[in-house]
Design a protein around this motif. Structure first.
Motif, PDB file in Angstrom:
ATOM      1  N   UNK A   1      14.511  -6.654   1.837  1.00  0.00           N
ATOM      2  CA  UNK A   1      13.878  -7.921   1.451  1.00  0.00           C
ATOM      3  C   UNK A   1      14.502  -9.079   2.229  1.00  0.00           C
ATOM      4  N   UNK A   2      15.822  -9.059   2.344  1.00  0.00           N
ATOM      5  CA  UNK A   2      16.525 -10.098   3.102  1.00  0.00           C
ATOM      6  C   UNK A   2      16.142 -10.038   4.573  1.00  0.00           C
ATOM      7  N   UNK A   3      16.015  -8.825   5.108  1.00  0.00           N
ATOM      8  CA  UNK A   3      15.633  -8.653   6.509  1.00  0.00           C
ATOM      9  C   UNK A   3      14.230  -9.195   6.747  1.00  0.00           C
ATOM     10  N   UNK A   4      13.304  -8.902   5.828  1.00  0.00           N
ATOM     11  CA  UNK A   4      11.934  -9.407   5.976  1.00  0.00           C
ATOM     12  C   UNK A   4      11.925 -10.933   5.960  1.00  0.00           C
ATOM     13  N   UNK A   5      12.689 -11.541   5.070  1.00  0.00           N
ATOM     14  CA  UNK A   5      12.756 -12.997   4.994  1.00  0.00           C
ATOM     15  C   UNK A   5      13.243 -13.571   6.327  1.00  0.00           C
ATOM     16  N   UNK A   6      14.284 -12.982   6.882  1.00  0.00           N
ATOM     17  CA  UNK A   6      14.830 -13.436   8.168  1.00  0.00           C
ATOM     18  C   UNK A   6      13.801 -13.265   9.279  1.00  0.00           C
ATOM     19  N   UNK A   7      13.154 -12.108   9.314  1.00  0.00           N
ATOM     20  CA  UNK A   7      12.161 -11.841  10.363  1.00  0.00           C
ATOM     21  C   UNK A   7      10.981 -12.793  10.273  1.00  0.00           C
ATOM     22  N   UNK A   8      10.513 -13.081   9.063  1.00  0.00           N
ATOM     23  CA  UNK A   8       9.389 -14.010   8.890  1.00  0.00           C
ATOM     24  C   UNK A   8       9.763 -15.375   9.446  1.00  0.00           C
ATOM     25  N   UNK A   9      10.956 -15.831   9.125  1.00  0.00           N
ATOM     26  CA  UNK A   9      11.395 -17.147   9.611  1.00  0.00           C
ATOM     27  C   UNK A   9      11.495 -17.163  11.138  1.00  0.00           C
ATOM     28  N   UNK A  10      11.973 -16.064  11.726  1.00  0.00           N
ATOM     29  CA  UNK A  10      12.073 -15.976  13.190  1.00  0.00           C
ATOM     30  C   UNK A  10      10.691 -16.008  13.837  1.00  0.00           C
ATOM     31  N   UNK A  11       9.751 -15.223  13.293  1.00  0.00           N
ATOM     32  CA  UNK A  11       8.406 -15.161  13.860  1.00  0.00           C
ATOM     33  C   UNK A  11       7.690 -16.505  13.723  1.00  0.00           C
ATOM     34  N   UNK A  12       7.836 -17.164  12.594  1.00  0.00           N
ATOM     35  CA  UNK A  12       7.229 -18.487  12.405  1.00  0.00           C
ATOM     36  C   UNK A  12       7.757 -19.460  13.469  1.00  0.00           C
ATOM     37  N   UNK A  13       9.057 -19.406  13.718  1.00  0.00           N
ATOM     38  CA  UNK A  13       9.648 -20.283  14.736  1.00  0.00           C
ATOM     39  C   UNK A  13       9.152 -19.908  16.133  1.00  0.00           C
ATOM     40  N   UNK A  14       9.119 -18.611  16.438  1.00  0.00           N
ATOM     41  CA  UNK A  14       8.682 -18.157  17.762  1.00  0.00           C
ATOM     42  C   UNK A  14       7.232 -18.532  18.048  1.00  0.00           C
ATOM     43  N   UNK A  15       6.378 -18.417  17.027  1.00  0.00           N
ATOM     44  CA  UNK A  15       4.957 -18.736  17.204  1.00  0.00           C
ATOM     45  C   UNK A  15       4.660 -20.215  16.979  1.00  0.00           C
ATOM     46  N   UNK A  16       5.713 -20.976  16.640  1.00  0.00           N
ATOM     47  CA  UNK A  16       5.595 -22.414  16.407  1.00  0.00           C
ATOM     48  C   UNK A  16       4.519 -22.727  15.359  1.00  0.00           C
ATOM     49  N   UNK A  17       4.599 -21.996  14.228  1.00  0.00           N
ATOM     50  CA  UNK A  17       3.621 -22.170  13.160  1.00  0.00           C
ATOM     51  C   UNK A  17       4.110 -23.181  12.136  1.00  0.00           C
ATOM     52  N   UNK A  18       3.170 -23.867  11.518  1.00  0.00           N
ATOM     53  CA  UNK A  18       3.472 -24.732  10.385  1.00  0.00           C
ATOM     54  C   UNK A  18       3.354 -23.844   9.150  1.00  0.00           C
ATOM     55  N   UNK A  19       4.459 -23.601   8.464  1.00  0.00           N
ATOM     56  CA  UNK A  19       4.408 -22.693   7.315  1.00  0.00           C
ATOM     57  C   UNK A  19       5.400 -23.110   6.248  1.00  0.00           C
ATOM     58  N   UNK A  20       4.978 -22.893   5.011  1.00  0.00           N
ATOM     59  CA  UNK A  20       5.853 -23.054   3.866  1.00  0.00           C
ATOM     60  C   UNK A  20       6.289 -21.634   3.486  1.00  0.00           C
ATOM     61  N   UNK A  21       7.583 -21.330   3.628  1.00  0.00           N
ATOM     62  CA  UNK A  21       8.089 -19.988   3.359  1.00  0.00           C
ATOM     63  C   UNK A  21       8.900 -20.021   2.074  1.00  0.00           C
ATOM     64  N   UNK A  22       8.543 -19.117   1.160  1.00  0.00           N
ATOM     65  CA  UNK A  22       9.233 -19.047  -0.127  1.00  0.00           C
ATOM     66  C   UNK A  22       9.681 -17.617  -0.377  1.00  0.00           C
ATOM     67  N   UNK A  23      10.908 -17.452  -0.840  1.00  0.00           N
ATOM     68  CA  UNK A  23      11.442 -16.124  -1.200  1.00  0.00           C
ATOM     69  C   UNK A  23      11.362 -16.022  -2.711  1.00  0.00           C
ATOM     70  N   UNK A  24      10.642 -15.016  -3.200  1.00  0.00           N
ATOM     71  CA  UNK A  24      10.492 -14.819  -4.643  1.00  0.00           C
ATOM     72  C   UNK A  24      11.258 -13.568  -5.053  1.00  0.00           C
ATOM     73  N   UNK A  25      12.250 -13.751  -5.929  1.00  0.00           N
ATOM     74  CA  UNK A  25      13.087 -12.639  -6.372  1.00  0.00           C
ATOM     75  C   UNK A  25      12.836 -12.263  -7.831  1.00  0.00           C
ATOM     76  N   UNK A  26      12.020 -13.042  -8.533  1.00  0.00           N
ATOM     77  CA  UNK A  26      11.743 -12.813  -9.944  1.00  0.00           C
ATOM     78  C   UNK A  26      10.732 -11.669 -10.095  1.00  0.00           C
ATOM     79  N   UNK A  27      11.161 -10.558 -10.723  1.00  0.00           N
ATOM     80  CA  UNK A  27      10.327  -9.358 -10.830  1.00  0.00           C
ATOM     81  C   UNK A  27       8.967  -9.634 -11.492  1.00  0.00           C
ATOM     82  N   UNK A  28       8.912 -10.340 -12.637  1.00  0.00           N
ATOM     83  CA  UNK A  28       7.592 -10.610 -13.231  1.00  0.00           C
ATOM     84  C   UNK A  28       6.665 -11.384 -12.287  1.00  0.00           C
ATOM     85  N   UNK A  29       7.212 -12.295 -11.502  1.00  0.00           N
ATOM     86  CA  UNK A  29       6.398 -13.041 -10.531  1.00  0.00           C
ATOM     87  C   UNK A  29       5.891 -12.110  -9.436  1.00  0.00           C
TER      88      UNK A  29
END
Length: 79
Positions: free
Chosen positions: A13-41
């Motif tokens: 999960x941590x790796x995916x979060x890091x990779x998403x942030x890297x790809x967003x930066x590489x593609x120069x995308x405007x994105x709101x990135x949120x990490x959700x750790x709450x199981x019911x959510x």
């Protein structure tokens, strides 16, 4: 673009979060990135296996860690 990384805090999960942030930066995308750790959510998205990736309200990956190239394709299609 609204991106949510779903996972309780495991290594994949941590790796995916890091990779998403890297790809967003590489593609120069405007994105709101949120990490959700709450199981019911997480379950509200219908994700039973983590890590999960939700882009613009749609589950794009669940139960596996996509490659960086797969992430680029997913995010490029959603912009």
């Amino acid at each position: 673009m609204d991106i949510k990384v779903l996972g309780p805090g495991c290594q994949k999960c941590k790796t995916l979060d890091t990779m998403v942030r890297e790809v967003v930066a590489e593609l120069n995308l405007q994105a709101n990135i949120e990490k959700i750790e709450d199981i019911p959510q997480i379950v509200q998205y219908g994700v039973m296996l983590t890590p999960g990736l939700v882009v613009n309200g749609k589950v794009k990956a669940s139960g596996k860690l996509p490659s960086k190239e797969e992430l680029k394709k997913i995010l490029a299609q959603e912009q």
